[in-house]
Design a protein around this motif. Structure first.
Motif, PDB file in Angstrom:
ATOM      1  N   THR A   9      45.335  53.304  54.733  1.00 60.76           N
ATOM      2  CA  THR A   9      44.411  52.793  55.737  1.00 60.76           C
ATOM      3  C   THR A   9      43.540  53.932  56.247  1.00 60.76           C
ATOM      4  O   THR A   9      43.727  55.089  55.876  1.00 60.76           O
ATOM      5  CB  THR A   9      45.174  52.183  56.930  1.00 60.76           C
ATOM      6  N   GLU A  10      42.612  53.584  57.134  1.00 60.87           N
ATOM      7  CA  GLU A  10      41.751  54.606  57.736  1.00 60.87           C
ATOM      8  C   GLU A  10      42.518  55.551  58.647  1.00 60.87           C
ATOM      9  O   GLU A  10      41.973  56.589  59.058  1.00 60.87           O
ATOM     10  CB  GLU A  10      40.615  53.956  58.530  1.00 60.87           C
ATOM     11  N   ARG A  11      43.784  55.226  58.963  1.00 58.63           N
ATOM     12  CA  ARG A  11      44.572  56.070  59.868  1.00 58.63           C
ATOM     13  C   ARG A  11      45.878  56.530  59.228  1.00 58.63           C
ATOM     14  O   ARG A  11      46.807  56.927  59.937  1.00 58.63           O
ATOM     15  CB  ARG A  11      44.884  55.309  61.164  1.00 58.63           C
ATOM     16  N   ILE A  38      38.672  60.294  50.195  1.00 60.43           N
ATOM     17  CA  ILE A  38      40.073  60.496  50.574  1.00 60.43           C
ATOM     18  C   ILE A  38      40.556  61.867  50.122  1.00 60.43           C
ATOM     19  O   ILE A  38      40.195  62.353  49.045  1.00 60.43           O
ATOM     20  CB  ILE A  38      40.959  59.380  49.959  1.00 60.43           C
ATOM     21  N   TYR A  41      40.810  61.756  57.766  1.00 63.32           N
ATOM     22  CA  TYR A  41      41.388  60.471  57.395  1.00 63.32           C
ATOM     23  C   TYR A  41      40.578  59.856  56.252  1.00 63.32           C
ATOM     24  O   TYR A  41      39.415  60.200  56.040  1.00 63.32           O
ATOM     25  CB  TYR A  41      41.374  59.521  58.590  1.00 63.32           C
ATOM     26  N   PRO A  42      41.182  58.931  55.505  1.00 69.51           N
ATOM     27  CA  PRO A  42      40.420  58.224  54.471  1.00 69.51           C
ATOM     28  C   PRO A  42      39.233  57.460  55.087  1.00 69.51           C
ATOM     29  O   PRO A  42      39.294  56.995  56.224  1.00 69.51           O
ATOM     30  CB  PRO A  42      41.440  57.240  53.888  1.00 69.51           C
ATOM     31  N   GLU A  43      38.181  57.351  54.300  1.00 68.60           N
ATOM     32  CA  GLU A  43      37.005  56.587  54.707  1.00 68.60           C
ATOM     33  C   GLU A  43      36.707  55.550  53.626  1.00 68.60           C
ATOM     34  O   GLU A  43      36.691  55.864  52.437  1.00 68.60           O
ATOM     35  CB  GLU A  43      35.786  57.503  54.878  1.00 68.60           C
ATOM     36  N   PHE A  44      36.470  54.313  54.065  1.00 64.26           N
ATOM     37  CA  PHE A  44      36.152  53.221  53.156  1.00 64.26           C
ATOM     38  C   PHE A  44      34.780  52.673  53.525  1.00 64.26           C
ATOM     39  O   PHE A  44      34.537  52.311  54.684  1.00 64.26           O
ATOM     40  CB  PHE A  44      37.196  52.113  53.256  1.00 64.26           C
ATOM     41  N   GLU A  45      33.887  52.624  52.558  1.00 62.89           N
ATOM     42  CA  GLU A  45      32.531  52.134  52.792  1.00 62.89           C
ATOM     43  C   GLU A  45      32.262  50.948  51.872  1.00 62.89           C
ATOM     44  O   GLU A  45      32.492  51.025  50.650  1.00 62.89           O
ATOM     45  CB  GLU A  45      31.509  53.234  52.498  1.00 62.89           C
ATOM     46  N   VAL A  72      35.287  55.030  48.308  1.00 58.27           N
ATOM     47  CA  VAL A  72      36.420  55.629  49.012  1.00 58.27           C
ATOM     48  C   VAL A  72      36.241  57.149  49.053  1.00 58.27           C
ATOM     49  O   VAL A  72      35.916  57.775  48.049  1.00 58.27           O
ATOM     50  CB  VAL A  72      37.752  55.295  48.317  1.00 58.27           C
TER      51      VAL A  72
END
Length: 235
Positions: free
Chosen positions: A12-14, A45, A24-28, A43
């Motif tokens: 997850t983002e957290r 990460i 933290y991971p980032e999802f666009e 993604v």
């Protein structure tokens, strides 16, 4: 057939990153069904968050040491043991004596995938505790695991070195990786897993020339598999 148990953290983002301060991971949403008729996600990460595997090049030059795409299919589908280290105090080093106790009746065999259950469930523990208070194998314990023939050392903590250790003080990584022992950190969901031999599936992505990857980690108790096979043959 006995069920596979998923020992992987959801991404997850957290999802917790290590050390503190790594992104933290980032999802666009690169494409959306509403606008483009298809969903596609970009993604971003760090390779060392969530349930992940370290390649030797995590701490050593990629020119001279293995990278994550070198992991073979035979390494991804293997056997090993889950060891009970939950009595080791949080923040304390696991010792060879602790491993002696944990392997009594549940020995490490040559080439094993060895999971250290320290009682630190990443999905149930607050981030500060998870990053600062985990038990970890001391250097002597790491050498014990190498001598015992471990091919992989996995832990439910997000690190195998002492909490808060500087990069220069990551002595356990430097004991395991050059010896050909792969490291998996951030194992989840060990609460219902037996301290016994298991089949494991551990699949990193083959990022060419890179230092690590998230993995999907599955386990299935071997005794249950063999027992069901014998019962099937009797029918």
């Amino acid at each position: 057939m006995p069920e596979w148990q998923d020992l992987t953290q959801p991404i997850t983002e957290r999802v917790t990153t290590h050390p503190p301060g790594w992104p933290y991971p980032e999802f666009e949403a690169y494409k959306s069904h509403e606008s483009d008729g298809v969903n596609a996600t970009r993604v971003r990460i760090v390779t060392h968050c969530g349930t992940h595997m370290d390649a030797p090049s995590h701490f050593f030059s990629a020119d001279d040491h293995g990278t994550i795409e070198d992991v073979t299919p035979d390494e991804m589908v293997t056997e090993g043991v889950v060891l009970d280290l939950t009595d080791v105090d949080r923040g304390a080093a696991i010792t060879p004596a602790d491993l002696d106790a944990a392997t009594e009746g549940n020995p490490i065999e040559d080439g094993d995938f060895v999971v250290l259950d320290t009682g630190m469930d990443p999905t149930e523990t607050d981030e500060e505790t998870y990053l600062r208070e985990y038990a970890y194998p001391g250097v002597a314990a790491a050498e014990y695991l190498v001598d015992a023939g471990a091919a992989v050392v996995a832990t439910d903590a997000l690190g195998v070195d002492e909490p808060g250790a500087s990069i220069a003080d990551h002595e356990v990584h430097r004991a395991l990786l050059p010896a050909g022992v792969r490291i998996v950190e951030g194992v989840a969901n060990l609460g219902d897993v037996a301290y016994a031999r298991h089949e494991f599936v551990c699949t990193p992505l083959p990022y060419v020339g890179r230092d690590g990857s998230q993995v999907r980690l599955l386990a299935r108790e071997l005794e249950s598999v063999e027992r069901e096979r014998e019962e099937s043959e009797k029918r």
